[in-house]
Design an enzyme around this catalytic site. Structure first.
Site, PDB file in Angstrom:
ATOM      1  N   PRO A 122       0.775  -1.247   0.000  1.00  0.00           N
ATOM      2  CA  PRO A 122       0.000   0.000   0.000  1.00  0.00           C
ATOM      3  C   PRO A 122       0.805   1.295   0.000  1.00  0.00           C
ATOM      4  O   PRO A 122       0.760   2.082   0.953  1.00  0.00           O
ATOM      5  CB  PRO A 122      -0.837  -0.134   1.269  1.00  0.00           C
ATOM      6  CG  PRO A 122       0.033  -0.928   2.187  1.00  0.00           C
ATOM      7  CD  PRO A 122       0.754  -1.906   1.298  1.00  0.00           C
ATOM      8  N   CYS A 123       1.494   1.562  -1.092  1.00  0.00           N
ATOM      9  CA  CYS A 123       2.248   2.815  -1.189  1.00  0.00           C
ATOM     10  C   CYS A 123       1.324   4.026  -1.221  1.00  0.00           C
ATOM     11  O   CYS A 123       1.757   5.146  -0.920  1.00  0.00           O
ATOM     12  CB  CYS A 123       3.175   2.793  -2.394  1.00  0.00           C
ATOM     13  SG  CYS A 123       2.370   2.471  -3.960  1.00  0.00           S
ATOM     14  N   HIS A 124       0.044   3.813  -1.514  1.00  0.00           N
ATOM     15  CA  HIS A 124      -0.912   4.927  -1.517  1.00  0.00           C
ATOM     16  C   HIS A 124      -1.143   5.485  -0.114  1.00  0.00           C
ATOM     17  O   HIS A 124      -1.655   6.588   0.031  1.00  0.00           O
ATOM     18  CB  HIS A 124      -2.247   4.486  -2.145  1.00  0.00           C
ATOM     19  CG  HIS A 124      -2.938   3.383  -1.416  1.00  0.00           C
ATOM     20  ND1 HIS A 124      -2.600   2.051  -1.599  1.00  0.00           N
ATOM     21  CD2 HIS A 124      -3.927   3.398  -0.497  1.00  0.00           C
ATOM     22  CE1 HIS A 124      -3.376   1.302  -0.828  1.00  0.00           C
ATOM     23  NE2 HIS A 124      -4.181   2.097  -0.146  1.00  0.00           N
TER      24      HIS A 124
END
Length: 154
Positions: A122-124
């Site tokens: 989850p780089c978001h």
């Protein structure tokens, strides 16, 4: 043997790559790209089912076998991303500190940009220290939508 599949989702087309045992790549395609019929495989289908569940507020964690290819630094960042709880955000600086390199916030941003398995890794969930969204390899609009989904689930 690498298998590739493309799927439509409610927020855009997604391309998924996998080997016989691992997901190796999940990325949104450009806005102009619509998924065309593509051959799928069991593991890619399993991944898209979980992604649809996530997008429909029915899943907060993924259960997929992943294989992350990158530098040692990138892998360290990506592992740290996987510890960010669903619905939460942290700063690039926080991730830099978490991996033992407090002055590497920019490098963390670059590693995020190279993340091969979006959504699942989850780089978001990583934002600027000032609360700004920063960037996202698939565009800020997709990042906003993913964060809105997670905030709507809580």
């Amino acid at each position: 043997m690498l298998k590739k599949s493309v799927y439509n989702t409610k927020i855009g087309a997604i391309e998924i790559h996998c080997t016989e045992k691992h997901i190796t790549y999940i990325k949104f395609l450009s806005d102009a790209t619509k998924a065309k019929n593509s051959k799928s495989c069991e593991l890619c289908d399993r991944a898209i089912i979980q992604i649809h569940e996530y997008l429909d507020y029915k899943r907060t964690q993924f259960d997929l076998p992943l294989s992350l290819e990158g530098t040692d630094f990138q892998k360290k960042v990506w592992r740290a991303l996987c510890t960010i709880p669903y619905g939460k955000t942290v700063s690039y600086k926080t991730i830099a500190k978490a991996i033992g390199n407090p002055n590497a916030a920019r490098a963390v941003g670059m590693a995020n940009n190279k993340n091969p398995i979006q959504i699942v890794v989850p780089c978001h969930r990583v934002i600027g220290s000032d609360g700004s969204l920063g960037g996202y390899a698939s565009g800020i609009k997709i990042k906003q939508q993913l964060l809105a989904i997670e905030n709507g689930f809580n």
